[in-house]
Design a protein around this motif. Structure first.
Motif, short mmCIF file in Angstrom:
data_model
loop_
_atom_site.label_atom_id
_atom_site.label_comp_id
_atom_site.label_asym_id
_atom_site.label_seq_id
_atom_site.Cartn_x
_atom_site.Cartn_y
_atom_site.Cartn_z
N VAL A 1 0.76 -1.16 0.08
CA VAL A 1 -0.01 -0.12 -0.06
C VAL A 1 0.81 1.39 -0.06
CG1 VAL A 1 -1.63 1.35 1.21
CG2 VAL A 1 -1.82 -1.41 1.19
N ALA A 2 1.85 1.20 0.73
CA ALA A 2 2.87 2.62 1.15
C ALA A 2 3.36 2.74 -0.23
CB ALA A 2 3.96 2.00 1.91
N ARG A 3 3.85 1.72 -1.12
CA ARG A 3 4.73 2.14 -2.41
C ARG A 3 3.47 2.42 -3.40
NH1 ARG A 3 7.46 -1.91 -2.82
NH2 ARG A 3 5.97 -3.49 -3.92
N SER A 4 2.38 1.93 -3.50
CA SER A 4 1.32 2.47 -4.31
C SER A 4 0.86 3.92 -4.33
CB SER A 4 0.16 1.48 -4.31
OG SER A 4 0.37 -0.05 -4.69
N ALA A 5 0.80 4.27 -2.69
CA ALA A 5 0.32 5.68 -2.72
C ALA A 5 1.42 6.43 -2.97
CB ALA A 5 0.11 5.47 -1.11
N PHE A 6 2.73 6.22 -2.79
CA PHE A 6 3.70 6.83 -3.31
C PHE A 6 3.88 7.08 -4.50
CE2 PHE A 6 8.24 7.99 -4.23
CZ PHE A 6 8.59 8.63 -3.24
N VAL A 7 3.88 6.12 -5.35
CA VAL A 7 3.93 6.35 -7.03
C VAL A 7 2.86 7.22 -7.59
CG1 VAL A 7 4.06 5.11 -9.09
CG2 VAL A 7 5.40 4.21 -7.00
N GLN A 8 1.70 6.69 -6.93
CA GLN A 8 0.48 7.50 -7.57
C GLN A 8 0.25 8.86 -7.17
OE1 GLN A 8 -2.84 4.75 -6.15
NE2 GLN A 8 -3.17 4.31 -8.28
N SER A 9 1.13 9.44 -6.06
CA SER A 9 1.30 10.78 -5.79
C SER A 9 2.26 11.51 -6.21
CB SER A 9 1.50 10.79 -4.28
OG SER A 9 0.54 10.13 -3.36
N VAL A 10 3.14 11.05 -7.28
CA VAL A 10 4.02 11.85 -7.83
C VAL A 10 3.72 11.98 -9.37
CG1 VAL A 10 6.43 11.88 -8.68
CG2 VAL A 10 5.94 10.83 -6.47
N PRO A 11 3.91 12.97 -9.99
CA PRO A 11 3.65 13.22 -11.66
C PRO A 11 4.37 12.23 -12.35
CG PRO A 11 3.81 15.34 -10.37
CD PRO A 11 4.30 14.23 -9.50
#
Length: 406
Positions: free
Chosen positions: A331-341
């Protein structure tokens, strides 16, 4: 389209042909990597009998990200990502094949190993960014979760089967298998993934940022965004519970007097992670984010009991529980990548991986050094206590970041 408020299904993910290609390629390469790690650990411990040197050799599979993450991950934003994945797979196949040659000096094997894992930085960044283009919304979360689960399953198979292969055929054969998996992975990516153009930076004058401005921009974005900073802190908790990977051989020797249980100790955590990821994928997206902190604590807490020198079956059970908690990384990695353009995903992902690998590599090295004096059970327990405290602090930071207005 999958609604943002509803949990996606795995059938929504595996119906995508490109995802299946990336999924298959990852499965092969991870199995090969575990073969190589088992071969190296057994080789070093048999030669030296030193937990410290064994941990040092194992840490070489993590430490290249100290420089490769920030310096090389940005390649995924400057060249077509499919090209980056294929080229790095082929290069790693060549380096591992050289490691497998008879009579290669041990220092050269270590140098080649550093090169192999340094090339993993641009590959991983390109793969993560490509998945974010292939899948959107909650399908991306499940897609990365499925990829993580196969990663953990491949680790279980790689450690258990790899241990048998190394005992029966020797470490050179394990390295040859690793080289072959990289070649097959390159073919699968080349044939199964679409060739996309380089993602454009959103200015007319500078469509693709030069390397140094890209690195600085990525670092500033991660450091100044509370949500991203909190996610990186949670990821770095892995530096504590990963210590079992460096101390599996010394622990087995200490408790059992033989190396027979090493494969089980190494495979227990990944097995638990598979269970944890499956369970998390059944939850609604908002609930997953709420559980990041508690799961990070649960990943470290079971190691505290190592001080009592539990038998191998009990230790395996504790590591399975720890693995279940470590599923929060999905979950942490998905949230991180989706939060970056999109134009900066490769660089930002590389910086986050650098922080993660720094924590893991440092944890492995310190665990090995301390085990020389205090023994593996005591060091694992100390890592569990410290990790639990750090995870609690990181959880508080994440909670505060989520409450801040956008």
């Amino acid at each position: 389209m999958v609604c943002e408020q509803q949990a996606a299904r795995y059938s929504d993910v595996f119906v995508v042909r490109e995802f299946r290609a990336v999924f298959a390629a990852q499965l092969l390469s991870v199995i090969g990597d575990q073969f190589a790690r088992v071969a190296l650990s057994v080789l070093v411990f048999n030669r030296t009998g030193s937990p410290g040197l064994t941990a040092l050799a194992y840490a070489l599979t993590y430490l290249p990200d100290l420089f490769a993450g920030p310096l090389l991950a940005g390649i995924a934003d400057r060249y077509p990502r499919r090209t980056v994945m294929v080229a790095t797979d082929l290069a790693r196949a060549v380096l591992v094949a050289l490691m497998a040659l008879p009579g290669v000096p041990f220092p050269l094997v270590c140098a080649l190993l550093v090169g192999v894992h340094a090339l993993g930085a641009p590959f991983s960044a390109a793969r993560a960014a490509t998945l974010a283009s292939i899948l959107t919304g909650d399908r991306y979360v499940l897609g990365t979760g499925a990829a993580d689960m196969v990663d953990q399953l491949a680790q279980v198979l790689g450690f258990v089967v790899g241990g048998l292969v190394i005992v029966g055929m020797g470490p050179d054969r394990g390295l040859q298998i690793d080289a072959a998996t990289f070649l097959v992975s390159a073919v699968i990516v080349r044939l199964g993934v679409h060739d996309r153009p380089v993602p454009a930076f959103p200015t007319v004058r500078d469509p693709v940022q030069p390397w140094w401005p890209s690195l600085v921009s990525g670092a500033v974005t991660v450091w100044t965004t509370p949500k991203l900073r909190a996610l990186v802190m949670l990821a770095c908790v892995a530096g504590f519970y990963v210590t079992i990977e460096a101390l599996a051989v010394p622990y087995a020797m200490d408790v059992m007097g033989s190396e027979g249980a090493v494969g089980l100790l190494l495979a227990a955590g990944p097995a638990g992670t598979i269970v944890g990821m499956w369970a998390i994928s059944r939850l609604l997206p908002g609930r997953r984010l709420q559980l990041l902190g508690p799961l990070a604590v649960a990943a470290c807490l079971p190691l505290v009991l190592s001080a009592f020198r539990p038998s191998v079956p009990v230790m395996v059970a504790l590591l399975v529980v720890s693995g279940i908690g470590s599923a929060y990384h999905m979950v942490a990695r998905s949230a991180f990548v989706q939060s970056v353009p999109d134009h900066g995903r490769g660089q930002a992902f590389g910086l986050a991986v650098t922080a993660l690998r720094t924590a893991q590599g440092t944890g492995l090295l310190l665990a090995g050094v301390c085990a020389e004096t205090f023994g593996a059970p005591a060091v694992l327990s100390g890592a569990g206590i410290t990790g639990t405290l750090v995870a609690a602090a990181a959880s508080l930071t994440w909670y505060q970041a989520r409450r801040r207005p956008r």
